[in-house]
Design an enzyme around this catalytic site. Sequence first.
Site, PDB file in Angstrom:
ATOM      1  N   ASP A 261       0.866  -1.167   0.000  1.00 23.73           N
ATOM      2  CA  ASP A 261       0.000   0.000   0.000  1.00 23.73           C
ATOM      3  C   ASP A 261       0.917   1.236   0.000  1.00 23.73           C
ATOM      4  O   ASP A 261       2.149   1.131   0.119  1.00 23.73           O
ATOM      5  CB  ASP A 261      -0.982  -0.017   1.186  1.00 23.73           C
ATOM      6  CG  ASP A 261      -2.238   0.799   0.881  1.00 23.73           C
ATOM      7  OD1 ASP A 261      -2.183   1.656  -0.022  1.00 23.73           O
ATOM      8  OD2 ASP A 261      -3.278   0.598   1.538  1.00 23.73           O
TER       9      ASP A 261
HETATM   10  C1  BGC Z   1      -5.111   3.147   0.107  1.00 21.57           C
HETATM   11  C2  BGC Z   1      -5.314   2.119  -0.980  1.00 21.57           C
HETATM   12  C3  BGC Z   1      -5.147   2.755  -2.350  1.00 21.57           C
HETATM   13  C4  BGC Z   1      -3.788   3.401  -2.413  1.00 21.57           C
HETATM   14  C5  BGC Z   1      -3.470   4.008  -3.753  1.00 21.57           C
HETATM   15  C6  BGC Z   1      -3.860   3.961  -0.098  1.00 21.57           C
HETATM   16  O1  BGC Z   1      -3.799   5.045   0.775  1.00 21.57           O
HETATM   17  O2  BGC Z   1      -5.087   2.493   1.349  1.00 21.57           O
HETATM   18  O3  BGC Z   1      -6.569   1.523  -0.853  1.00 21.57           O
HETATM   19  O4  BGC Z   1      -5.317   1.795  -3.346  1.00 21.57           O
HETATM   20  O5  BGC Z   1      -3.723   4.414  -1.420  1.00 21.57           O
HETATM   21  O6  BGC Z   1      -4.191   5.155  -3.994  1.00 21.57           O
END
Ligand code: BGC
Length: 715
Positions: A261
């Site tokens: 993530d």
């Molecule tokens: C979130 C994810 C997301 C990623 C990319 C993160 O902060 O937890 O769900 O896919 O950002 O935008």
Amino acid sequence: MDIKKLLQKMTLEQKIAQLCQFSARCLVADETGELTGPAKDLNLSMKDIACCGSTLTFADANSMIAIQKKHMELDPNKIPLLFMHDVIHGYRTIYPIQLALGASWDADIVKKCSRMSARESAAGGVHVTFAPMVDLVRDARWGRCMESCGEDPYLNSVMARAQVEGYQGNLDSDEDICACVKHFAAYGAAESGKDYNTVDMSEYNLRENYLCAYKSAVEAGAQMIMASFNTINGVPSIANKWLLKDVLRDEWGFDKPIISDYSAFAELVNHGYCSDEKECAKAALDATADIEMMSVCYLRNLTSLLEEGRIKEEQIDECVLRILELKDKLGLFENPYRGANPEKEKALALCPEHRAIAREAAQKCAVLLKNDNILPLNKNTKNIAVIGPWSDVGMLGEWPAHGEPSETVTVIEGVKNALNNANVTMAKGCNGVLNELPDDELINEAVCAAEKADAVILCIGEHSKQSGEAHSRADITLSPAQIKLVKEVCAVNKNSVCVLFCGRPIVLTDIIDTVPAIFVAWQPGTEAGNAVADLIFGDVNFEGRLPMTFPLHLGQVPIYYNQMNTGRPKLVPNQIFTSGYIDYPNDPLFPFGYGLSYTSFEISSPVLSKTQMNKGDKVVVSARVKNTGAVAGKTVVQLYIRDLFASRTRPVKELKGFEKVYLEPGEEKEVSFEITEKELAFHTASGKFEAEAGDFHIFVALDSTSKDLVTLTLK
Ligand code: BGC
């Protein structure tokens, strides 16, 4: 493309670059050739980005084409970038949030929605969507309830599969995109509902409840998995070798890329799990993490780790191969611009066909909680007041990708579209901010509008920005301003209907006795207002059922139907020395699986084809369901089981199947479910997933509270 040959040609530096993912903004230099913004924060140079493997969050097909073109000029091996984006519940045409989709109990509409999302975003140049999110959630305070299909492992697993199938198709058309299932694992179990918080749970609970939906997505062929931000039992997911290597890769056979993530590699330092970014890189590589999103631990440290002999080059090669294989599978070596088509992107955006899908989905997801013969409102109603902070607000829900609130049908617009000759007035009544106190002037204005109207539609609950990532709430009741507004409006107009917008269960106890009718519309997306009007005026019937328990009191949270029994269950109210509270009951306000309709249904007691079953055998349980009302409608017939005695304690009830049934007035149908060992199996004390001999209670019911059961014995 011969991937292995390509790998042999690549320098170590080029291989490491494949594992890096930066946002599109990082890849675009300004007029002077300088990298600014997030690229500067990460201290990236042009050399760093020249061979990078993938990017996230970009504007549209035109920008994808421009970025890819530039990249192909820079990359000496001509390895195209993979383009990823958060296409969560639609790209430009936005359909209801995932919690709402869970409430549809309808895998077909969910698949249709993901399919439309894939078509639109593929034309926009997206190769991989960071979806579906399949994190099980039992705590309504968590902001990301809205992205989950709710509290049940079975329902979540069905919806996980539907979404993966919808996005990916066979991955052979340029309208198919890859699904990246997230957030592995148990991200939704954050302690006290606070986003990113610690998860500490038994392996039994993890496997029985939390891992099921990810597994279902993997079995449906999801091409990527995103590790979660949280720790599980002291180990952050991206560095969790047991979770990623032992369970995901070795046990489940997942041989595709694992992505972190956002900046989760570097956050291993904040967790206190790694002393510096070099150690982050080592821990993540040992856990077989392939792609590092928005931090530079791999980029800056893999070379020295290799020189020091602390990692092996084969480990890096394995990661690179998994990424190259995906690029090859998508045909990017032949066509780096796969799918991207500015004209098609424009033509599909908000096209009538897609709007119709979004509207149908929003209708199917709404859940009618209470109706004292107020709904449906008569279409000949002359004076309607639409009251509340969300009357004229586009309710897209968080993560709207490229959806625009201004292109969203509001409730007031939907009502006007439905009624040609009515006089529709509007009053806000309050501003909708969290914990808002009543403003008498605003409330009086609303009361005046309600007094003059023949019927009132009250738009209350949460705005799209009051749930979502990092939007957990300590208090999930309505604000004092909304409570007072509802009470005063309902006092002057008995034909008042509440439409609840929300991204999580809301505690409705303060208003439930006051309102004559209320339904949950969730965050319905582009066609919100039209779908709400379709339901209010009875053009379509309600068919949604709750995918998450609605608490009676905030203090009951986390509350979910499939809990364990305990040694001292509270069987009758006020029974002392039992598991419960002395000030409130254990029961929720509205249980899992609950929802009303414009008609009524009755279900018979369940009947088994035989009451004893040998291992390897199967039985059929059936019940007759009847539409006892005056209009046609759909109900959801739900199969629950309870294992009475086992080597580990078992939940009081578990959903094992469901079927949506359409019935004309007076019509009756038999609904049957097959029960095999699989439905009776669980992770036993010996660590195996199997069914143990003994008695099981079987329920075929219209929600999770039924006590009408039949006993099955597994020999
Ligand atoms: C979130 C994810 C997301 C990623 C990319 C993160 O902060 O937890 O769900 O896919 O950002 O935008």
